[in-house]
Design a protein around this motif. Structure first.
Motif, PDB file in Angstrom:
ATOM      1  N   PRO A  88      16.056   0.037 -88.245  1.00  0.00           N
ATOM      2  CA  PRO A  88      15.454   0.636 -87.134  1.00  0.00           C
ATOM      3  C   PRO A  88      14.909   0.009 -85.691  1.00  0.00           C
ATOM      4  CG  PRO A  88      13.774   0.179 -88.468  1.00  0.00           C
ATOM      5  CD  PRO A  88      14.741  -0.576 -89.178  1.00  0.00           C
ATOM      6  N   ASP A  89      15.975  -0.685 -85.250  1.00  0.00           N
ATOM      7  CA  ASP A  89      15.353  -1.191 -84.167  1.00  0.00           C
ATOM      8  C   ASP A  89      16.648  -1.037 -83.013  1.00  0.00           C
ATOM      9  OD1 ASP A  89      15.431  -3.636 -81.720  1.00  0.00           O
ATOM     10  OD2 ASP A  89      13.161  -2.994 -82.331  1.00  0.00           O
ATOM     11  N   ASP A  90      16.144  -0.505 -81.630  1.00  0.00           N
ATOM     12  CA  ASP A  90      17.789  -0.108 -81.073  1.00  0.00           C
ATOM     13  C   ASP A  90      18.597  -1.369 -80.862  1.00  0.00           C
ATOM     14  OD1 ASP A  90      19.089   1.882 -78.980  1.00  0.00           O
ATOM     15  OD2 ASP A  90      18.221   1.114 -77.458  1.00  0.00           O
ATOM     16  N   LYS A  91      17.579  -2.364 -79.969  1.00  0.00           N
ATOM     17  CA  LYS A  91      18.129  -4.364 -79.500  1.00  0.00           C
ATOM     18  C   LYS A  91      18.778  -4.075 -81.173  1.00  0.00           C
ATOM     19  CE  LYS A  91      15.188  -4.785 -75.648  1.00  0.00           C
ATOM     20  NZ  LYS A  91      13.955  -6.170 -75.464  1.00  0.00           N
ATOM     21  N   ALA A  92      18.335  -4.379 -81.730  1.00  0.00           N
ATOM     22  CA  ALA A  92      18.797  -4.884 -82.747  1.00  0.00           C
ATOM     23  C   ALA A  92      20.159  -3.921 -83.381  1.00  0.00           C
ATOM     24  CB  ALA A  92      18.014  -4.683 -84.424  1.00  0.00           C
ATOM     25  N   ILE A  93      20.066  -2.708 -83.457  1.00  0.00           N
ATOM     26  CA  ILE A  93      21.229  -2.183 -83.347  1.00  0.00           C
ATOM     27  C   ILE A  93      22.743  -1.906 -82.466  1.00  0.00           C
ATOM     28  CG2 ILE A  93      22.508   0.471 -83.363  1.00  0.00           C
ATOM     29  CD1 ILE A  93      19.274   1.404 -84.946  1.00  0.00           C
ATOM     30  N   THR A  94      21.917  -2.262 -81.122  1.00  0.00           N
ATOM     31  CA  THR A  94      22.718  -2.289 -80.198  1.00  0.00           C
ATOM     32  C   THR A  94      23.721  -3.971 -80.355  1.00  0.00           C
ATOM     33  OG1 THR A  94      21.918  -1.094 -78.475  1.00  0.00           O
ATOM     34  CG2 THR A  94      23.495  -2.774 -78.259  1.00  0.00           C
ATOM     35  N   ALA A  95      22.873  -5.025 -80.909  1.00  0.00           N
ATOM     36  CA  ALA A  95      23.157  -6.105 -80.989  1.00  0.00           C
ATOM     37  C   ALA A  95      24.338  -6.385 -81.593  1.00  0.00           C
ATOM     38  CB  ALA A  95      22.610  -7.235 -81.258  1.00  0.00           C
ATOM     39  N   ASN A  96      24.431  -5.614 -83.431  1.00  0.00           N
ATOM     40  CA  ASN A  96      25.303  -6.036 -84.505  1.00  0.00           C
ATOM     41  C   ASN A  96      26.184  -4.715 -83.715  1.00  0.00           C
ATOM     42  OD1 ASN A  96      23.191  -7.283 -86.495  1.00  0.00           O
ATOM     43  ND2 ASN A  96      23.662  -6.098 -88.085  1.00  0.00           N
ATOM     44  N   ILE A  97      26.096  -3.463 -83.051  1.00  0.00           N
ATOM     45  CA  ILE A  97      27.340  -2.526 -83.029  1.00  0.00           C
ATOM     46  C   ILE A  97      28.203  -3.412 -82.094  1.00  0.00           C
ATOM     47  CG2 ILE A  97      27.563  -0.597 -81.812  1.00  0.00           C
ATOM     48  CD1 ILE A  97      27.314  -0.489 -84.572  1.00  0.00           C
ATOM     49  N   THR A  98      27.530  -4.246 -81.283  1.00  0.00           N
ATOM     50  CA  THR A  98      28.069  -5.062 -80.124  1.00  0.00           C
ATOM     51  C   THR A  98      29.788  -6.371 -80.548  1.00  0.00           C
ATOM     52  OG1 THR A  98      26.818  -4.631 -78.212  1.00  0.00           O
ATOM     53  CG2 THR A  98      28.292  -5.981 -77.790  1.00  0.00           C
ATOM     54  N   LYS A  99      28.845  -6.446 -81.864  1.00  0.00           N
ATOM     55  CA  LYS A  99      29.968  -7.944 -82.285  1.00  0.00           C
ATOM     56  C   LYS A  99      30.560  -7.248 -83.001  1.00  0.00           C
ATOM     57  CE  LYS A  99      25.757 -11.250 -82.783  1.00  0.00           C
ATOM     58  NZ  LYS A  99      24.530 -11.345 -83.953  1.00  0.00           N
ATOM     59  N   ALA A 100      30.048  -6.592 -83.786  1.00  0.00           N
ATOM     60  CA  ALA A 100      31.612  -5.378 -84.608  1.00  0.00           C
ATOM     61  C   ALA A 100      32.839  -5.044 -83.778  1.00  0.00           C
ATOM     62  CB  ALA A 100      30.559  -4.476 -85.683  1.00  0.00           C
ATOM     63  N   LEU A 101      32.865  -4.421 -82.819  1.00  0.00           N
ATOM     64  CA  LEU A 101      33.295  -4.085 -81.624  1.00  0.00           C
ATOM     65  C   LEU A 101      34.508  -5.022 -81.161  1.00  0.00           C
ATOM     66  CD1 LEU A 101      31.569  -1.392 -79.776  1.00  0.00           C
ATOM     67  CD2 LEU A 101      32.877  -1.059 -81.782  1.00  0.00           C
ATOM     68  N   TYR A 102      33.838  -6.117 -81.171  1.00  0.00           N
ATOM     69  CA  TYR A 102      34.704  -7.224 -80.830  1.00  0.00           C
ATOM     70  C   TYR A 102      36.015  -7.672 -81.784  1.00  0.00           C
ATOM     71  CZ  TYR A 102      32.039  -8.943 -76.690  1.00  0.00           C
ATOM     72  OH  TYR A 102      31.713  -9.647 -75.671  1.00  0.00           O
ATOM     73  N   LEU A 103      35.343  -6.702 -83.240  1.00  0.00           N
ATOM     74  CA  LEU A 103      36.782  -6.672 -84.226  1.00  0.00           C
ATOM     75  C   LEU A 103      37.368  -5.811 -84.192  1.00  0.00           C
ATOM     76  CD1 LEU A 103      33.835  -8.353 -86.976  1.00  0.00           C
ATOM     77  CD2 LEU A 103      34.900 -10.000 -84.960  1.00  0.00           C
ATOM     78  N   ALA A 104      37.657  -4.712 -83.425  1.00  0.00           N
ATOM     79  CA  ALA A 104      38.477  -3.768 -83.979  1.00  0.00           C
ATOM     80  C   ALA A 104      38.802  -2.950 -82.605  1.00  0.00           C
ATOM     81  CB  ALA A 104      37.057  -2.557 -84.189  1.00  0.00           C
ATOM     82  N   ASP A 105      39.338  -1.981 -82.661  1.00  0.00           N
ATOM     83  CA  ASP A 105      39.655  -1.883 -81.344  1.00  0.00           C
ATOM     84  C   ASP A 105      39.177  -0.145 -81.178  1.00  0.00           C
ATOM     85  OD1 ASP A 105      40.604   0.698 -83.451  1.00  0.00           O
ATOM     86  OD2 ASP A 105      43.392   0.586 -83.148  1.00  0.00           O
ATOM     87  N   GLU A 106      39.979   1.063 -80.298  1.00  0.00           N
ATOM     88  CA  GLU A 106      39.295   2.138 -79.711  1.00  0.00           C
ATOM     89  C   GLU A 106      38.255   3.128 -80.640  1.00  0.00           C
ATOM     90  OE1 GLU A 106      43.562   2.809 -79.889  1.00  0.00           O
ATOM     91  OE2 GLU A 106      42.244   1.297 -78.907  1.00  0.00           O
ATOM     92  N   SER A 107      39.385   2.768 -81.815  1.00  0.00           N
ATOM     93  CA  SER A 107      38.487   3.469 -83.381  1.00  0.00           C
ATOM     94  C   SER A 107      37.588   3.292 -83.551  1.00  0.00           C
ATOM     95  CB  SER A 107      39.614   3.535 -84.587  1.00  0.00           C
ATOM     96  OG  SER A 107      39.786   2.206 -84.600  1.00  0.00           O
ATOM     97  N   ALA A 108      36.936   2.047 -83.900  1.00  0.00           N
ATOM     98  CA  ALA A 108      35.743   1.778 -83.874  1.00  0.00           C
ATOM     99  C   ALA A 108      34.580   2.427 -83.035  1.00  0.00           C
ATOM    100  CB  ALA A 108      35.967  -0.085 -84.388  1.00  0.00           C
ATOM    101  N   LYS A 109      35.073   1.871 -81.400  1.00  0.00           N
ATOM    102  CA  LYS A 109      33.925   2.605 -80.576  1.00  0.00           C
ATOM    103  C   LYS A 109      33.835   4.316 -81.041  1.00  0.00           C
ATOM    104  CE  LYS A 109      31.927   1.768 -76.207  1.00  0.00           C
ATOM    105  NZ  LYS A 109      32.125   3.240 -75.817  1.00  0.00           N
ATOM    106  N   ARG A 110      35.010   5.141 -80.799  1.00  0.00           N
ATOM    107  CA  ARG A 110      34.753   6.260 -81.186  1.00  0.00           C
ATOM    108  C   ARG A 110      33.807   6.997 -82.234  1.00  0.00           C
ATOM    109  NH1 ARG A 110      40.798   6.630 -80.156  1.00  0.00           N
ATOM    110  NH2 ARG A 110      40.937   5.827 -82.953  1.00  0.00           N
ATOM    111  N   GLU A 111      33.949   6.020 -83.132  1.00  0.00           N
ATOM    112  CA  GLU A 111      33.076   6.453 -84.309  1.00  0.00           C
ATOM    113  C   GLU A 111      31.577   5.945 -84.332  1.00  0.00           C
ATOM    114  OE1 GLU A 111      32.546   7.536 -88.239  1.00  0.00           O
ATOM    115  OE2 GLU A 111      34.025   7.752 -87.314  1.00  0.00           O
ATOM    116  N   TYR A 112      31.610   5.249 -83.256  1.00  0.00           N
ATOM    117  CA  TYR A 112      29.708   4.560 -83.019  1.00  0.00           C
ATOM    118  C   TYR A 112      30.182   5.501 -81.653  1.00  0.00           C
ATOM    119  CZ  TYR A 112      26.402   2.053 -80.112  1.00  0.00           C
ATOM    120  OH  TYR A 112      24.991   2.573 -79.503  1.00  0.00           O
TER     121      TYR A 112
END
Length: 203
Positions: A88-112
């Motif tokens: 439950p931390d905005d910066k921690a969530i953003t950091a994790n999601i940013t790393k995850a989006l390097y591993l997938a295409d726009e379909s993951a970005k749409r889900e986010y």
């Protein structure tokens, strides 16, 4: 006298033949030595020594996609852990999601984007909810690229009042891309979608 010349000519031919054979053997020997030397150097360069707790351990450097199925499984696992293991931390969530989006295409970005618009992440923060995921199994089809996968996992939503357990099943495909610091396994998840995300128990 002519017999002597013939003997000299014969001896010269023998010496010439012997010289040619000797030179060919030397060239072959040199080629063999160079090949074995190159092989030995490659073996040495592919091994490194790592010091762990003061003890030297020899490690082997793996080549590109030495075991693509293992790397594909790890890539899928890494993506899901980054995308779904949240605090439950905005910066921690953003950091994790940013790393995850390097591993997938726009379909993951749409889900986010969909989850963010629905207030999912703000709900985690306001409710002080930690989310954890355990990947239970990954089914891969490595027969042809892009490689299909189905991932079965278990989610835990941890809050002060208890823990909610959920099943998660996702699917998608993998294609080969260049390895980078942000994508060490050299795969990209495509057409990623959630097939099931249902509560199973609450504690």
């Amino acid at each position: 006298m002519f017999k002597q010349f013939r003997n000299i000519d014969t001896a010269f031919k023998h010496i010439k033949t012997f010289s040619i054979i000797s030179n060919v053997c030397i060239i072959l020997l040199c080629g063999f030595v160079i090949y074995k030397s190159h092989e030995a150097v490659q073996t040495i360069l592919s091994s490194i020594w790592v010091v762990v707790d003061g003890r030297p351990l020899q490690a082997k450097i793996a080549g590109s996609k030495d075991d693509p199925e293992v790397e594909a499984r790890q890539h899928v696992t890494n993506f899901h852990q980054l995308f779904f293991s949240l605090d439950p931390d905005d910066k921690a969530i953003t950091a994790n999601i940013t790393k995850a989006l390097y591993l997938a295409d726009e379909s993951a970005k749409r889900e986010y984007d969909n989850l963010r618009e629905k207030g999912y992440y703000s709900g985690l923060i306001s409710g002080n909810i930690s989310q954890r995921i355990t990947v239970d199994s990954i089914r891969l089809d490595m027969r042809s690229e892009p490689y299909g996968f189905t991932c079965h996992a278990t989610q835990r939503l941890i809050r002060s009042s208890g823990t909610l357990m959920r099943t998660l099943t996702t699917t998608g495909t993998l294609r080969n891309v260049k390895r980078t610091d942000n994508n060490p396994h050299g795969f990209l998840i495509q057409r990623w979608e959630t097939l099931e995300n249902a509560d199973i128990q609450s504690r």
